[in-house]
Design an enzyme around this catalytic site. Structure first.
Site, mmCIF file in Angstrom:
data_model
loop_
_atom_site.group_PDB
_atom_site.id
_atom_site.type_symbol
_atom_site.label_atom_id
_atom_site.label_comp_id
_atom_site.label_asym_id
_atom_site.label_seq_id
_atom_site.Cartn_x
_atom_site.Cartn_y
_atom_site.Cartn_z
ATOM 1 C CG ASN A 147 -12.687 -50.445 19.541
ATOM 2 O OD1 ASN A 147 -13.835 -50.272 19.958
ATOM 3 N ND2 ASN A 147 -12.316 -51.564 18.952
ATOM 4 N NE ARG A 285 -19.215 -56.232 14.334
ATOM 5 C CZ ARG A 285 -18.291 -55.447 14.898
ATOM 6 N NH1 ARG A 285 -17.920 -54.332 14.300
ATOM 7 N NH2 ARG A 285 -17.727 -55.785 16.040
ATOM 8 C CD GLN A 314 -15.218 -57.568 9.022
ATOM 9 O OE1 GLN A 314 -15.752 -56.493 8.847
ATOM 10 N NE2 GLN A 314 -14.440 -57.776 10.048
ATOM 11 C CG HIS A 333 -13.436 -54.409 11.046
ATOM 12 N ND1 HIS A 333 -14.342 -55.289 11.567
ATOM 13 C CD2 HIS A 333 -13.466 -53.334 11.854
ATOM 14 C CE1 HIS A 333 -14.896 -54.763 12.637
ATOM 15 N NE2 HIS A 333 -14.367 -53.572 12.849
HETATM 16 P P1 NAD Z 1 -22.568 -48.914 22.793
HETATM 17 O O1 NAD Z 1 -23.099 -50.133 23.455
HETATM 18 O O2 NAD Z 1 -22.019 -47.824 23.636
HETATM 19 O O3 NAD Z 1 -23.715 -48.256 21.895
HETATM 20 C C1 NAD Z 1 -24.606 -48.998 21.148
HETATM 21 C C2 NAD Z 1 -25.933 -48.257 21.171
HETATM 22 O O4 NAD Z 1 -26.781 -48.833 20.182
HETATM 23 C C3 NAD Z 1 -26.671 -48.390 22.504
HETATM 24 O O5 NAD Z 1 -26.860 -47.114 23.065
HETATM 25 C C4 NAD Z 1 -28.004 -49.039 22.118
HETATM 26 O O6 NAD Z 1 -29.098 -48.557 22.859
HETATM 27 C C5 NAD Z 1 -28.118 -48.684 20.654
HETATM 28 N N1 NAD Z 1 -28.993 -49.566 19.893
HETATM 29 C C6 NAD Z 1 -29.064 -50.915 19.900
HETATM 30 N N2 NAD Z 1 -30.011 -51.338 19.046
HETATM 31 C C7 NAD Z 1 -30.550 -50.227 18.477
HETATM 32 C C8 NAD Z 1 -31.567 -50.015 17.518
HETATM 33 N N3 NAD Z 1 -32.242 -51.040 16.979
HETATM 34 N N4 NAD Z 1 -31.858 -48.737 17.169
HETATM 35 C C9 NAD Z 1 -31.204 -47.687 17.734
HETATM 36 N N5 NAD Z 1 -30.231 -47.829 18.652
HETATM 37 C C10 NAD Z 1 -29.902 -49.094 19.010
HETATM 38 O O7 NAD Z 1 -21.486 -49.411 21.749
HETATM 39 P P2 NAD Z 1 -20.433 -48.545 20.917
HETATM 40 O O8 NAD Z 1 -19.128 -48.554 21.594
HETATM 41 O O9 NAD Z 1 -21.071 -47.248 20.556
HETATM 42 O O10 NAD Z 1 -20.302 -49.485 19.620
HETATM 43 C C11 NAD Z 1 -21.416 -49.658 18.755
HETATM 44 C C12 NAD Z 1 -21.110 -50.709 17.698
HETATM 45 O O11 NAD Z 1 -20.096 -50.228 16.826
HETATM 46 C C13 NAD Z 1 -20.554 -52.034 18.229
HETATM 47 O O12 NAD Z 1 -21.560 -52.882 18.695
HETATM 48 C C14 NAD Z 1 -19.840 -52.584 17.018
HETATM 49 O O13 NAD Z 1 -20.737 -53.304 16.201
HETATM 50 C C15 NAD Z 1 -19.383 -51.331 16.283
HETATM 51 N N6 NAD Z 1 -17.924 -51.100 16.439
HETATM 52 C C16 NAD Z 1 -17.151 -51.070 15.311
HETATM 53 C C17 NAD Z 1 -15.783 -50.878 15.419
HETATM 54 C C18 NAD Z 1 -14.892 -50.787 14.191
HETATM 55 O O14 NAD Z 1 -13.683 -50.973 14.296
HETATM 56 N N7 NAD Z 1 -15.432 -50.500 13.029
HETATM 57 C C19 NAD Z 1 -15.200 -50.750 16.674
HETATM 58 C C20 NAD Z 1 -16.027 -50.737 17.801
HETATM 59 C C21 NAD Z 1 -17.393 -50.929 17.663
#
Ligand code: NAD
Length: 428
Positions: A147, A285, A314, A333
Site C-alpha cells: 500500500n 504513525r 487505535q 486510519h
Molecule cells: P519503507 O521500509 O520502504 O521505508 C521506510 C524508510 O524509513 C526506510 O528507507 C528507512 O531507512 C527509513 N527510516 C527508518 N528510520 C528512520 C529515521 N530515524 N530517520 C530517517 N529515515 C528513517 O516503508 P514504506 O512503505 O515507505 O512505509 C513507511 C511507513 O509508513 C511504515 O513503516 C508505516 O509506519 C507507514 N505506513 C502507513 C500506512 C497508512 O495507511 N497510513 C500504510 C503503509 C505504511
C-alpha cells in the site's frame, strides 16, 4: 493443524456492499522499483471487493478450511475479555492490520505460548513489541510495498487539502453558504514552497516523485541516502538530520516507521524549530508525533495545519484531542486500505501463509524479524525495541460505547431521525 487468529476491522455499518462504485481495479504488473507483486498459488476473492473487514476475512476462509486449519476472525481486540485475548494462548499465527491493530505487547506475548508468526496485513509492524518478539524468537512479516503507493497518493491529497483549505471550504458548501472570504483567508498555493520528507523509502520516494511536477523545492532526510542520480533527477536536497530539514520546510511529510528512533520525534522542541505556519502531514504513525505538542502548535499558530490518518492508540478514544484541534485534516486510519491495496495485501498474506504452512521460506523483503532477528525490510528500516506502551488505552473506544456492531449502529443512527419525526409531530 495450525490455529490462525485474524483481527480485522468491522463490516460497514449498513452491511457489506452488494455492488461497488467501480467494476474492478487495474491489474498491476510490478511495483515501481520492479519488486514482484504477491504470488500466492491462487486467491479466493475478487480484487476490488472489501477484504480487510470481518466478513471479507482477507479472502482466507475457504483456503484455510480446505487445508484443515482453524481460522478465527474477530474485530474484538482490546481488553482482557476480548476474543483476541481469549484465543491468543493456543494460536500459532496472528494476523493483524495496522488500521485496527491487535497490539502484541510483552504481556500478551507472554500468554501466547504457541505463537510463531505475526503477519501484518499491510505495512508497519510497530503494534508488535519487537523487543519481546525478538526475545521469543518470533517471525514478524508484513506485505512490503502493498500500500505504499496508496499512501503516497493520499499524502499528496492531504498536502493540497491543507494548503488550499479544502476541508473548511467543502463544509461551507455543505452548509449552504457561499462564503468565499471565509474559505480563502487560509488558502495558499504550494508552488515555490519547500517540502521535506522524513524518510525516502517506498512511500517517501513515491511522494517526492509525485510532488516534483508541482514546481516545489524538495528535501529529504534518510537513514540510507538515495543514489546521486535519483537526487539529481528529482532535484532533492539531502539533510543529515531531521532538524536541519524541518527548519527550512514549509511542509513536512513523515514517512518513516515508528520505532525507538522515531517515537515522539516531532515534539515541542522540533516543531518549535519549524517555520511559523508550516504544515505537518503524518501518515506514518501517530506516535512519531507528541500528541499534545501538535495540539499546542496548532493553537498557537506555529503549525498552520496538521493532517494524517494515524493516531495512538487505535482506535482513538472519543476524547482524543486530534479529533477537535483546530486546522486539522484527520481521518481514521484509511490511507493504506483502499480496495486496491486490500487486494494486494490479502494476496500477500495468503502467499506468506502458504509458505509458512508448507515449510517454504517467506520472501526476504517481507521480513521484519526472522526467528527473532531483524531481517529483510526490518533490518533496513527498524531498530529492535518496544513502542506499544499505552496501547491498552485503545480499549476505551469500546468502553465508551463507540459503534462496533452494525445493528447497534443502525439503531443509534435511526434515533435522531425518529426524534426529528417526533418533534415534527409535536409542532404539527
Ligand atoms: P519503507 O521500509 O520502504 O521505508 C521506510 C524508510 O524509513 C526506510 O528507507 C528507512 O531507512 C527509513 N527510516 C527508518 N528510520 C528512520 C529515521 N530515524 N530517520 C530517517 N529515515 C528513517 O516503508 P514504506 O512503505 O515507505 O512505509 C513507511 C511507513 O509508513 C511504515 O513503516 C508505516 O509506519 C507507514 N505506513 C502507513 C500506512 C497508512 O495507511 N497510513 C500504510 C503503509 C505504511
Amino acid at each position: 493443524m495450525a490455529k490462525i487468529l485474524c483481527v480485522l476491522y468491522d463490516d460497514p455499518i449498513d452491511g457489506c456492499p452488494r455492488s461497488y462504485a467501480r467494476d474492478g481495479i487495474p491489474k498491476l504488473e510490478r511495483y515501481p522499483d520492479g519488486q514482484e507483486l504477491p504470488t500466492p498459488k491462487r486467491v479466493d476473492f475478487t480484487p476490488g471487493e472489501l477484504l480487510g473487514n470481518v466478513s471479507g476475512g482477507l479472502g482466507l476462509k475457504r483456503f484455510l478450511k480446505e487445508s484443515g486449519h482453524q481460522l478465527i476472525v474477530t474485530s474484538d481486540k482490546d481488553g482482557a475479555d476480548s476474543v483476541f485475548e481469549k484465543e491468543l494462548p493456543d494460536s500459532d499465527v496472528v494476523i493483524s492490520q495496522p488500521f485496527w491493530p491487535a497490539y502484541l505487547t510483552a504481556e500478551r506475548l507472554a500468554k501466547a505460548k504457541k505463537l510463531k508468526l505475526a503477519i501484518t496485513a499491510g505495512i508497519g509492524s510497530d503494534h508488535v513489541d519487537l523487543k519481546a518478539a525478538a526475545e521469543r524468537g518470533l517471525t514478524v512479516a508484513e506485505i512490503t510495498y502493498c500500500n505504499s503507493v496508496s499512501v503516497a497518493e493520499h499524502i499528496v491529497m492531504l498536502i493540497l487539502s491543507l494548503a488550499h483549505n479544502y476541508i473548511p471550504s467543502y463544509q461551507w458548501a455543505v452548509d449552504k453558504g457561499w462564503n468565499i472570504a471565509d474559505c480563502v483567508s487560509r488558502a495558499y498555493d504550494i508552488e515555490g514552497m519547500s517540502i521535506g520528507s522524513v524518510a525516502a523509502g517506498r512511500i517517501g520516494l513515491g511522494v517526492l516523485k509525485r510532488l516534483k511536477p508541482f514546481d516545489v523545492k524538495l528535501h529529504y532526510t534518510e537513514r540510507h541516502r538515495l543514489p546521486e542520480d535519483v537526487e539529481r533527477a528529482l532535484g532533492l536536497s539531502y539533510h543529515g538530520d531531521v532538524e536541519s530539514m524541518a527548519r527550512v520546510c514549509d511542509i513536512v511529510t513523515i514517512n518513516c516507521p515508528l520505532h525507538p528512533e522515531t517515537e515522539h520525534l516531532f515534539n515541542d522542541d522540533l516543531i518549535g524549530k519549524m517555520k511559523r505556519g508550516a504544515y505537518l502531514v503524518n501518515t506514518a504513525r501517530g506516535k512519531v508525533c507528541d500528541r499534545d505538542a501538535v495540539v499546542r502548535a496548532l493553537e498557537s499558530g506555529q503549525l498552520a495545519g496538521y493532517a494524517g490518518d494515524v493516531w495512538f492508540p487505535q482506535p482513538a478514544p472519543e476524547d482524543h484531542p486530534w479529533r477537535t484541534m483546530p486546522h486539522h485534516g484527520m481521518t481514521p486510519h484509511v490511507a493504506g486500505t483502499t480496495l486496491s491495496a486490500q487486494a494486494r495485501y490479502a494476496a500477500g498474506v495468503r502467499e506468506i501463509l502458504e509458505c509458512w504452512l508448507e515449510g517454504r521460506p517467506i520472501r526476504e523483503e517481507y521480513l521484519i524479524l526472522k526467528e527473532g532477528r531483524l531481517a529483510g525490510a526490518g533490518a533496513r528500516a527498524y531498530t529492535v525495541g518496544n513502542v506499544t506502551a499505552g496501547s491498552e488505552e485503545a480499549r476505551r473506544f469500546r468502553a465508551e460505547g463507540r459503534p462496533l456492531r452494525p445493528a447497534a449502529v443502525r439503531r443509534a443512527r435511526a434515533r435522531p431521525a425518529r426524534a426529528k419525526r417526533k418533534a415534527a409531530r409535536r409542532v404539527a
